[in-house]
Design a protein around this motif. Structure first.
Motif, PDB file in Angstrom:
ATOM      1  N   GLY A 108       0.796  -1.231   0.000  1.00  0.00           N
ATOM      2  CA  GLY A 108       0.000   0.000   0.000  1.00  0.00           C
ATOM      3  C   GLY A 108       0.826   1.277   0.000  1.00  0.00           C
ATOM      4  N   CYS A 109       2.170   1.147   0.056  1.00  0.00           N
ATOM      5  CA  CYS A 109       3.007   2.348  -0.036  1.00  0.00           C
ATOM      6  C   CYS A 109       3.909   2.245  -1.261  1.00  0.00           C
ATOM      7  CB  CYS A 109       3.827   2.536   1.243  1.00  0.00           C
ATOM      8  SG  CYS A 109       4.207   4.275   1.578  1.00  0.00           S
ATOM      9  N   GLY A 110       3.727   1.183  -2.059  1.00  0.00           N
ATOM     10  CA  GLY A 110       4.466   1.056  -3.319  1.00  0.00           C
ATOM     11  C   GLY A 110       5.962   0.835  -3.174  1.00  0.00           C
ATOM     12  N   HIS A 111       6.385   0.224  -2.052  1.00  0.00           N
ATOM     13  CA  HIS A 111       7.833   0.045  -1.885  1.00  0.00           C
ATOM     14  C   HIS A 111       8.402  -1.008  -2.839  1.00  0.00           C
ATOM     15  CE1 HIS A 111       7.870   2.017   2.388  1.00  0.00           C
ATOM     16  NE2 HIS A 111       7.356   2.787   1.448  1.00  0.00           N
ATOM     17  N   ASN A 112       7.531  -1.849  -3.415  1.00  0.00           N
ATOM     18  CA  ASN A 112       7.995  -2.742  -4.486  1.00  0.00           C
ATOM     19  C   ASN A 112       8.529  -1.909  -5.654  1.00  0.00           C
ATOM     20  OD1 ASN A 112       5.227  -1.896  -4.986  1.00  0.00           O
ATOM     21  ND2 ASN A 112       5.165  -3.357  -6.680  1.00  0.00           N
ATOM     22  N   GLU A 150      12.484  -2.291   6.676  1.00  0.00           N
ATOM     23  CA  GLU A 150      11.790  -1.688   7.837  1.00  0.00           C
ATOM     24  C   GLU A 150      11.544  -0.192   7.726  1.00  0.00           C
ATOM     25  OE1 GLU A 150      13.434  -3.134  11.677  1.00  0.00           O
ATOM     26  OE2 GLU A 150      14.661  -4.436  10.422  1.00  0.00           O
ATOM     27  N   GLU A 151      11.242   0.303   6.516  1.00  0.00           N
ATOM     28  CA  GLU A 151      10.944   1.734   6.414  1.00  0.00           C
ATOM     29  C   GLU A 151       9.647   2.050   7.125  1.00  0.00           C
ATOM     30  OE1 GLU A 151       9.717   5.604   5.525  1.00  0.00           O
ATOM     31  OE2 GLU A 151       8.546   3.877   4.939  1.00  0.00           O
ATOM     32  N   GLU A 152       8.659   1.162   6.984  1.00  0.00           N
ATOM     33  CA  GLU A 152       7.346   1.430   7.586  1.00  0.00           C
ATOM     34  C   GLU A 152       7.422   1.455   9.111  1.00  0.00           C
ATOM     35  OE1 GLU A 152       5.106   2.662   6.025  1.00  0.00           O
ATOM     36  OE2 GLU A 152       5.187   1.973   3.946  1.00  0.00           O
ATOM     37  N   ALA A 153       8.455   0.822   9.671  1.00  0.00           N
ATOM     38  CA  ALA A 153       8.644   0.886  11.117  1.00  0.00           C
ATOM     39  C   ALA A 153       9.537   2.082  11.460  1.00  0.00           C
ATOM     40  CB  ALA A 153       9.276  -0.412  11.609  1.00  0.00           C
ATOM     41  N   TRP A 175      13.531   8.081  -4.057  1.00  0.00           N
ATOM     42  CA  TRP A 175      12.249   8.605  -4.548  1.00  0.00           C
ATOM     43  C   TRP A 175      11.138   7.919  -3.781  1.00  0.00           C
ATOM     44  CZ3 TRP A 175       8.302   6.076  -7.693  1.00  0.00           C
ATOM     45  CH2 TRP A 175       8.505   4.705  -7.860  1.00  0.00           C
ATOM     46  N   HIS A 176       9.913   8.379  -3.978  1.00  0.00           N
ATOM     47  CA  HIS A 176       8.765   7.672  -3.404  1.00  0.00           C
ATOM     48  C   HIS A 176       7.604   7.699  -4.391  1.00  0.00           C
ATOM     49  CE1 HIS A 176       5.851   6.026  -0.715  1.00  0.00           C
ATOM     50  NE2 HIS A 176       6.822   5.781   0.140  1.00  0.00           N
ATOM     51  N   PRO A 177       6.915   6.570  -4.546  1.00  0.00           N
ATOM     52  CA  PRO A 177       5.711   6.565  -5.387  1.00  0.00           C
ATOM     53  C   PRO A 177       4.648   7.484  -4.788  1.00  0.00           C
ATOM     54  CG  PRO A 177       6.377   4.317  -4.808  1.00  0.00           C
ATOM     55  CD  PRO A 177       7.169   5.245  -3.940  1.00  0.00           C
TER      56      PRO A 177
HETATM   57 ZN   LIG Z   1       6.415   4.629   1.841  1.00  0.00          ZN
END
Ligand SMILES: [Zn+2]
Length: 472
Positions: A108-112, A150-153, A175-177
């Motif tokens: 849900g945050c597009g880290h793929n 572990e970015e979401e943490a 970058w970030h989506p």
């Molecule tokens: Zn993110």
């Protein structure tokens, strides 16, 4: 491909990597792993870089973190990739809410995509350095891809920094989506997460309440104190809280209760001072209730330090790399997703950005967009920006109007809409790295601004648990 020497040829190299990138983004999207569990995702990224001829550097104390390196000498340019998913956001690549697995994790945050875009940039720059060497032109420069778990943490990069994994780096790109294409010349917020655990004396709440000392009373009084503190803190400070387990019943005076807080502020020193004041509120609540307070720092991240010179360079490369175009089918999908959003919020977003009515944002937002709109969230990329000049940008990967951490963002991240955002990010970051390799004046401007803006030494905020594990 024959030799790569111009920036246009470097962009073309990223385009040729799109097949590999699309597969990688899909494989990771289809196999979401939450923060701290990115075993298979980090393995896939490692495998790709090993095949490409990078040297892999692991860190046994953080098994899902690594970096892949190619080249020699300075500048050392880092691409910070991520690959963790979020719990509960399982979702098919569909324009209606439908989980793959009820309650399961999802991207849900597009880290793929985030990991994939950085990987393509790193591989393209490596191929460029290699091609130059083969043509007899040795370019001084090293490219590194960082697999950051572990970015979401809000913990991965902080832990990696503590363990010294970023030593030797000169510049960092990431970058970030998101829903539009814009460089992030902004500060974000510094953030800490703290748990307050109270212990008291349990008793029958009717038979002997006078014998009890309620830990839950301490939590309630602490929250009241925090809500009064709220008015007397600097602008942009944010304080939020949620109860910690265990749950209890009304007829028992609870001897244990806890609450977790997040404190955010414009910069690290302000955030640390608000956190210290909150600690006092907790101790005051304990004194009032005759309970004991235990304060446990879970972690913290720095605000993202600004760097206008770096933002200028990244922005120019976003323009040069050219924003993607979409097929009618892709735009129709984006509009179907938009139909599930709040129409008023969507209309506001389209008005604010002046684009996105067709489903996806077109072009690049003006360079100074963020001067007007501060970002009131945190990122562990903030820690990187305290260690070296760091610049990030957002690239459109989701239908205009979507928010991160939603099923809509997860759905778009599993389609070619998301992939096109990752490929565009890959081109723009590779182009920026090209300029860093060849333009010593740009390097100097960026480094000077870094030293002017980052005036306090970097101090990672980590939990005692992490520090204990790291010391083993
Ligand atoms: Zn993110």
């Amino acid at each position: 491909m024959t030799g790569i020497s111009t920036k246009e040829e470097l962009f073309e190299t990223v385009r040729q990597l799109e097949k590999i990138g699309g597969e990688l983004a899909q494989v990771v999207w289809n196999d979401p792993e939450i923060s701290g569990e990115e075993v298979r995702a980090s393995g896939r990224f490692r495998e790709l870089f090993r095949e490409e001829g990078f040297a892999i550097v692991d860190e046994p104390r953080m098994p899902n973190a690594f970096y892949a390196e190619y080249g020699h000498g300075h500048p050392v340019i880092a691409f910070a990739g991520e690959y963790d998913a979020l719990p509960g956001l399982s979702q098919k690549a569909a324009a209606h809410k439908e989980p793959v697995e009820e309650g399961g994790p999802g991207h849900g945050c597009g880290h793929n995509l985030l990991g994939t875009g950085c990987a393509l940039a790193a591989i393209a720059v490596k191929r460029y350095l290699q091609s130059a060497a083969e043509a007899g032109e040795e370019i001084s420069g090293t490219v590194r891809f960082y697999g950051c778990p572990e970015e979401e943490a809000l913990a991965g990069k902080t832990g990696m920094a503590y363990l010294g994994m970023f030593e030797g780096c000169d510049f960092c790109l990431t970058w970030h989506p998101m829903t539009a294409n814009r460089v992030l010349d902004t500060q974000c917020l510094a953030c800490a997460r703290v748990e307050y655990h109270f212990s008291g004396v349990s008793a029958h709440a009717a038979f002997g309440p006078e014998r009890g000392r309620s830990a839950w009373d301490a939590v309630e009084l602490m929250n009241v104190g925090a809500n009064y503190l709220r008015e007397h803190v600097p602008d942009r400070t944010r304080i939020h809280y949620a109860p910690l387990p265990p749950l209890f019943v009304p007829n028992v005076v609870p001897d244990r209760a806890g609450v977790t807080y997040m404190v955010r502020a414009a910069d690290m020193p302000t955030m640390r001072s608000v956190k210290e004041r909150l600690d006092k509120v907790a101790r005051g609540a304990a004194m009032m209730t005759e309970t004991e307070a235990e304060i446990r720092l879970i972690g913290g991240t720095c605000e993202v330090a600004r760097n206008s010179a770096f933002a200028d360079l990244y922005y120019r490369n976003m323009l040069e790399a050219g924003a993607p175009e979409y097929t009618e089918e892709e735009l129709a999908f984006a509009r179907e997703v938009q139909a599930t959003l709040d129409p008023e919020l969507l209309a506001n977003e389209i008005r604010a950005y002046g684009t996105g009515g067709e489903g996806m944002a077109a072009g690049v937002e003006p360079r100074n967009h963020w001067m007007k709109v501060p970002v009131n969230s945190g990122s562990d990329a903030g820690d990187l920006s305290y260690i070296m000049p760091t610049m990030s940008a957002e690239f459109a990967a989701w239908a205009m109007g979507c928010s991160p951490h939603t099923w809509q963002a997860c759905a778009c991240s599993g389609t070619t809409l998301g992939e096109k955002g990752a490929f565009y990010a890959g081109r723009a970051m590779a182009g920026t790295a090209y300029d860093l390799l060849h333009d010593p004046e740009a390097r100097e401007r960026i480094t000077e601004e870094f030293h002017a803006n980052v005036t306090v030494p970097y101090e990672p905020m980590l939990s005692e648990d992490f520090l204990k594990r790291a010391a083993e």
